[in-house]
Scaffold this active site. Sequence first.
Site, short mmCIF file in Angstrom:
data_model
loop_
_atom_site.label_atom_id
_atom_site.label_comp_id
_atom_site.label_asym_id
_atom_site.label_seq_id
_atom_site.Cartn_x
_atom_site.Cartn_y
_atom_site.Cartn_z
N CYS A 186 0.83 -1.21 0.00
CA CYS A 186 0.00 0.00 0.00
C CYS A 186 0.86 1.26 0.00
CB CYS A 186 -0.94 -0.02 1.21
SG CYS A 186 -1.96 1.45 1.33
N CYS B 182 -0.47 4.10 2.12
CA CYS B 182 -0.24 3.94 3.57
C CYS B 182 1.22 4.19 3.94
CB CYS B 182 -0.56 2.50 4.01
SG CYS B 182 -2.06 1.80 3.35
N ASP B 183 2.14 3.65 3.17
CA ASP B 183 3.52 3.56 3.64
C ASP B 183 4.54 4.38 2.84
OD1 ASP B 183 2.67 1.80 5.59
OD2 ASP B 183 2.89 0.05 4.29
#
Length: 318
Positions: free
Chosen positions: A131, A134-135
């Site tokens: 992701c 997300c990261d």
Amino acid sequence: MERVIIIGSGPAGLTAAIYAARAALEPVVFAGYQYGGQLMYTTEVENYPGFPGGVLGPELMESFRTQAERFGAKIHNEDVTAVDFSKRPFTVWAGDARYESDTVIVATGASARWLDVPGEANLRGRGVSTCATCDGAFFKEKHIVVVGGGDSAMEEALFLTRFGSRVTVIHRRDTLRASKIMADRALAHHKIDFVWNSHVVACVGDNALSALELENLVTGERTTFPADALFIAIGHDPNTAIFAGQLDLDPTGYIVSTDGVHTNVPGVFVGGDVYDIRYKQAITAAGMGCKASLEAEKYLEELDAEREAGGALATAAS
Ligand code: NAP
């Protein structure tokens, strides 16, 4: 006999549980043995509103769960193994245990595909991710690798150019599957380069990813490719195996819905990534879970009214 059964415990399922529990419907949630959904595999979540300092994915899901339980949701850490939506009440099995319910909310999510190579599992959350949203921000000025040749991979690669000093796309063929517009954008980007005809055979690193072992699928040559981060974008699989033959699914297995809430079976509702192939965000899934619960509540009111009318008719006739 239950009023609402919720299958799944990611943001969609647990938001549905919070709303149904606050409506005094005492929902039963089948959270699964690996409860909490995809956020359990992420570290810091920085884009979930309400947490200006960020929140750990597992911590966020624990909070969702505690909130649902506070209002009376009954959460079982069990997998649903079969359903029967062909007659009412609906039947749900978790192993040998059989449950009946007036409504069901399906929020089983989708699972990102992983490469399934040595080192990958150990380095998840420590350089290996599925992701970018997300990261990605954790890899400022780092060398980032993306695996995949579809639209998701191009989208992730383009997004990651905001952070990485360099983004390398590794693809197993020499042509991209992505749509022309996405492919052209990625191919033209000055920060993105490509390694063609190659796949990752191992992730290397002790506490954090440091390199990838690559194999060229044409020459068979193996190389060690230094990298700080690996984003795997080779597609998602919706978790719908138990719904085959029970609900309308599209050719890729996602649940079909005209409005993202109702399924083809009245009384069975859907929310989150098991339907959503486009946004796939915790906040959008939570919103869909909310809608599914409100629709289930409305459906139950109508059902109760019908039952009362049926009862009154039966009394009048006798
Ligand atoms: P996808 O189109 O199925 O592409 C998956 C890619 O991963 C393919 O290039 C495939 O290689 C590669 N791949 C699969 N398994 C692999 C493995 N084990 N090792 C290495 N590579 C592997 O999936 P997607 O990109 O997630 O897209 C899914 C759908 O959503 C598509 O319809 C897409 O158009 C859509 N989507 C659209 C957008 C957008 O328009 N902005 C963004 C994201 C997704 P091969 O090419 O060799 O098969």
